[in-house]
Design an enzyme around this catalytic site. Structure first.
Site, PDB file in Angstrom:
ATOM      1  N   ASP A  94       3.449  -6.203 -27.340  1.00 43.06           N
ATOM      2  CA  ASP A  94       2.824  -7.354 -27.639  1.00 43.06           C
ATOM      3  C   ASP A  94       2.508  -8.334 -26.802  1.00 43.06           C
ATOM      4  OD1 ASP A  94       5.213  -7.469 -29.810  1.00 43.06           O
ATOM      5  OD2 ASP A  94       3.691  -7.930 -30.508  1.00 43.06           O
ATOM      6  N   HIS A 109      12.083  -4.771 -23.159  1.00 49.15           N
ATOM      7  CA  HIS A 109      12.470  -3.870 -24.267  1.00 49.15           C
ATOM      8  C   HIS A 109      14.180  -3.509 -24.884  1.00 49.15           C
ATOM      9  CE1 HIS A 109      11.671  -0.894 -27.868  1.00 49.15           C
ATOM     10  NE2 HIS A 109      10.217  -1.217 -27.943  1.00 49.15           N
TER      11      HIS A 109
HETATM   12  C1  SDX Z   1       9.190  -5.420 -30.383  1.00 44.80           C
HETATM   13  O1  SDX Z   1      13.019  -2.587 -31.183  1.00 44.80           O
HETATM   14  C2  SDX Z   1      11.329  -2.634 -31.331  1.00 44.80           C
HETATM   15  O2  SDX Z   1      11.043  -0.960 -31.157  1.00 44.80           O
HETATM   16  C3  SDX Z   1      11.105  -3.534 -31.365  1.00 44.80           C
HETATM   17  C4  SDX Z   1       9.088  -3.226 -31.178  1.00 44.80           C
HETATM   18  C5  SDX Z   1       8.402  -2.103 -32.176  1.00 44.80           C
HETATM   19  O3  SDX Z   1       7.894  -2.252 -32.470  1.00 44.80           O
HETATM   20  O4  SDX Z   1       9.451  -2.174 -33.247  1.00 44.80           O
HETATM   21  O5  SDX Z   1       8.826  -2.811 -29.937  1.00 44.80           O
HETATM   22  C6  SDX Z   1       8.498  -4.392 -31.842  1.00 44.80           C
HETATM   23  O6  SDX Z   1      10.383  -6.298 -30.796  1.00 44.80           O
HETATM   24  C7  SDX Z   1       8.981  -5.851 -28.968  1.00 44.80           C
HETATM   25  C8  SDX Z   1       9.394  -6.998 -28.350  1.00 44.80           C
HETATM   26  C9  SDX Z   1       8.917  -7.841 -28.570  1.00 44.80           C
HETATM   27  N1  SDX Z   1      10.046  -9.511 -28.198  1.00 44.80           N
HETATM   28  C10 SDX Z   1       9.514  -9.637 -26.984  1.00 44.80           C
HETATM   29  O7  SDX Z   1       8.595  -9.727 -26.149  1.00 44.80           O
HETATM   30  C11 SDX Z   1      10.349 -11.139 -26.753  1.00 44.80           C
HETATM   31  C12 SDX Z   1      10.526 -11.250 -25.340  1.00 44.80           C
HETATM   32  N2  SDX Z   1      11.786  -9.883 -25.052  1.00 44.80           N
HETATM   33  C13 SDX Z   1      13.387 -10.338 -24.737  1.00 44.80           C
HETATM   34  O8  SDX Z   1      13.573 -11.459 -26.687  1.00 44.80           O
HETATM   35  C14 SDX Z   1      13.987  -9.356 -24.834  1.00 44.80           C
HETATM   36  O9  SDX Z   1      13.108  -8.730 -23.792  1.00 44.80           O
HETATM   37  C15 SDX Z   1      13.793  -7.969 -26.188  1.00 44.80           C
HETATM   38  C16 SDX Z   1      14.380  -9.269 -26.904  1.00 44.80           C
HETATM   39  C17 SDX Z   1      12.682  -7.315 -26.211  1.00 44.80           C
HETATM   40  C18 SDX Z   1      15.345  -7.646 -25.404  1.00 44.80           C
HETATM   41  O10 SDX Z   1      16.437  -8.096 -25.170  1.00 44.80           O
HETATM   42  P1  SDX Z   1      17.758  -7.808 -24.605  1.00 44.80           P
HETATM   43  O11 SDX Z   1      17.951  -6.584 -26.228  1.00 44.80           O
HETATM   44  O12 SDX Z   1      19.194  -8.780 -24.348  1.00 44.80           O
HETATM   45  O13 SDX Z   1      16.774  -7.498 -23.430  1.00 44.80           O
HETATM   46  P2  SDX Z   1      17.602  -6.603 -22.396  1.00 44.80           P
HETATM   47  O14 SDX Z   1      19.296  -6.389 -22.836  1.00 44.80           O
HETATM   48  O15 SDX Z   1      17.115  -4.869 -22.192  1.00 44.80           O
HETATM   49  O16 SDX Z   1      17.872  -7.449 -21.569  1.00 44.80           O
HETATM   50  C19 SDX Z   1      18.325  -7.112 -19.811  1.00 44.80           C
HETATM   51  C20 SDX Z   1      18.036  -7.942 -19.220  1.00 44.80           C
HETATM   52  C21 SDX Z   1      19.407  -9.251 -19.884  1.00 44.80           C
HETATM   53  O17 SDX Z   1      20.110 -10.137 -18.425  1.00 44.80           O
HETATM   54  P3  SDX Z   1      21.091  -9.650 -18.377  1.00 44.80           P
HETATM   55  O18 SDX Z   1      21.184 -10.256 -19.757  1.00 44.80           O
HETATM   56  O19 SDX Z   1      21.292  -8.334 -17.709  1.00 44.80           O
HETATM   57  O20 SDX Z   1      21.077 -10.775 -17.410  1.00 44.80           O
HETATM   58  O21 SDX Z   1      17.210  -9.035 -18.983  1.00 44.80           O
HETATM   59  C22 SDX Z   1      16.733 -10.324 -19.300  1.00 44.80           C
HETATM   60  C23 SDX Z   1      18.382 -10.169 -20.729  1.00 44.80           C
HETATM   61  O22 SDX Z   1      17.894 -11.355 -20.544  1.00 44.80           O
HETATM   62  N3  SDX Z   1      15.786  -9.973 -19.975  1.00 44.80           N
HETATM   63  C24 SDX Z   1      14.659 -10.974 -19.957  1.00 44.80           C
HETATM   64  C25 SDX Z   1      13.681 -10.540 -20.937  1.00 44.80           C
HETATM   65  N4  SDX Z   1      13.868  -9.599 -21.495  1.00 44.80           N
HETATM   66  C26 SDX Z   1      15.414  -9.355 -21.324  1.00 44.80           C
HETATM   67  N5  SDX Z   1      14.444 -11.885 -18.936  1.00 44.80           N
HETATM   68  C27 SDX Z   1      13.386 -12.842 -19.362  1.00 44.80           C
HETATM   69  N6  SDX Z   1      12.195 -12.524 -19.942  1.00 44.80           N
HETATM   70  C28 SDX Z   1      11.971 -11.016 -20.898  1.00 44.80           C
HETATM   71  N7  SDX Z   1      11.443 -10.868 -20.957  1.00 44.80           N
END
Ligand code: SDX
Length: 393
Positions: A328, A270
């Site tokens: 989700d 998130h």
């Molecule tokens: C919603 O914003 C909101 O409030 C949204 C929401 C709402 O109610 O409106 O809460 C609803 O959208 C929830 C999120 C739903 N999406 C997913 O579940 C999709 C899977 N999650 C990811 O795509 C991701 O976690 C995001 C898009 C949600 C956030 O992505 P970010 O901004 O890249 O997350 P981050 O910067 O905190 O990531 C930190 C690290 C990164 O690695 P590095 O670049 O530091 O090496 O963690 C990694 C990311 O690549 N990472 C993951 C991951 N999510 C982040 N690695 C593996 N699996 C994952 N799911």
């Protein structure tokens, strides 16, 4: 020569705003709506009570709740001509495409609630959007099934009405079990608002230009559709199905950790929560309640989800990156158990989030200092250069 102009920090970014609707502490995993904890609202309120709170800022008294429910109930029907919009779609159109189109078209029908300078028209637009979303969403499902549209019933609650319009037919009533209706209420509450997420920011930016509320909500629906946002609940089910059995979870966790592999664990991570999403905890408990109520004892997807959660929470990669299940992760298993098809999962998210979107829109429109949103940029293109006529290029 990088071509980078110096960025003038003097420009006010429109990337952030002040708001009194929702508060999130991502490190502590806290979510409050108008100061009330999501845990209390989800366990002790129904959706119309929380909708009232988001829109009006206070929990309703019993008479106020009854009055609000009546207003919403008497807006649940949609203009009869809207039927025709559905006929323009292919039967296999994604329901989010239908919702986007139909909601955007509402501004062509409800001319008495598009003048945003008129507080009465603004109020009517808010009530219409909250009330009509379940009807519009359920009809998108009925259209995809080739079944007749079911009209809302004034003797049903908001959640019951949605389930009725989804699953009843003219030939047979759909008996909504109190446990399922309660679960649906809770799921709607958990999705109602969430501060300045991508789709809410889209609604605010669209609304800041003075666009009508129906067009702004259609923009929010479009943004929510993405798999990184509201589309994640649909993506979680696809992921769990692809994993196929608990003993394959480790392979997928390894994939998610591989920097060269674009695969991410859907329903994990998130932008704000670096702790457990409080909504995910309630969703997990609701998932067990619904499966128990439906007598589903061996839901393989739940087994895979629970194993995936256990492994991820103990894995140093996820601990270091602070990746936890989000709202989700479990919702899709509940929807599937209730009989809602995967393609409708994000529509459910959109119909619940409409009250959050329109509450945030209202807050922005009623702010006397509100200006049009105008994000700036860090320019990294070419510096000024002389024009080259065609024969010199
Ligand atoms: C919603 O914003 C909101 O409030 C949204 C929401 C709402 O109610 O409106 O809460 C609803 O959208 C929830 C999120 C739903 N999406 C997913 O579940 C999709 C899977 N999650 C990811 O795509 C991701 O976690 C995001 C898009 C949600 C956030 O992505 P970010 O901004 O890249 O997350 P981050 O910067 O905190 O990531 C930190 C690290 C990164 O690695 P590095 O670049 O530091 O090496 O963690 C990694 C990311 O690549 N990472 C993951 C991951 N999510 C982040 N690695 C593996 N699996 C994952 N799911």
């Amino acid at each position: 020569e990088t071509g980078m102009f110096t960025y003038d920090p003097g420009y006010t970014s429109t990337g952030s705003c002040s708001s009194a609707v929702t508060y999130i502490d991502g490190d502590a995993g806290i979510l409050l709506h108008r100061g009330y904890a999501i845990e209390d609202l989800a366990m002790h309120c129904d959706f119309t009570e929380v909708a009232y709170l988001l829109l009006r800022g206070e929990l309703p008294t019993a008479p106020k709740k009854t009055e609000f429910e009546k207003i919403i109930t008497y807006h649940t029907m949609v203009h009869e001509q809207l039927h025709k919009f559905y006929d323009g779609f292919r039967r296999d159109a994604h329901p989010m495409a239908v919702m986007c189109g139909v909601v955007g078209a509402l501004s062509a029908f409800y001319h008495d609630s598009i003048d945003i300078t008129d507080p009465i028209q603004r109020m009517i637009a808010q009530h219409r959007l909250v009330a009509k979303m379940p009807t519009i969403a359920a009809w998108a499902y009925k259209y995809s099934q080739g079944q007749p549209f079911m009209y809302p019933r004034n003797n049903l609650t908001y959640a019951e009405n949605f389930l009725h319009m989804m699953f009843a037919t003219p030939c047979e009533e759909y008996k909504v079990s109190p446990v399922l209706a309660r679960a649906m209420d809770r799921i709607l509450i958990l999705h109602a608002d969430h501060e300045q997420n991508a789709s809410t920011s889209t609604v605010r930016l669209a609304g800041s230009s003075g666009a009508n509320p129906f067009a702004c909500i259609a923009a929010g629906i479009a943004s929510l559709w993405g798999p990184a946002h509201g589309g994640a609940n649909e993506a979680v089910l696809k992921m769990l199905t692809e994993i196929g059995s608990p003993d394959r979870v480790d392979d997928f966790v390894k994939k998610a950790k591989d920097k060269n592999d674009p695969f991410r664990l859907m329903g994990f991570g998130h932008r704000v929560y670096k702790n457990y999403d409080p909504r995910a905890k309630i969703m997990a408990a609701t998932c067990h309640e619904v499966l128990d109520e439906l007598g589903i004892v061996d839901e393989p997807l739940l087994e895979i989800a629970m194993r995936l959660e256990k492994i991820a929470l103990e894995d140093e990669y996820f601990i270091e990156k602070k990746l936890y299940p989000n709202v989700d992760f479990y919702s899709g298993i509940i929807f599937r158990a209730i009989g809602i098809p995967t393609s409708m999962f994000t529509c459910l998210f959109a119909l619940a989030r409409t009250v959050g979107w329109i509450s945030q829109w209202k807050e922005m429109i009623e702010d006397p200092d509100q200006k049009i949103g105008r994000p700036r940029q860090l320019y990294n293109g070419a510096t000024k250069r002389d024009f080259l006529p065609m024969d010199k290029r």
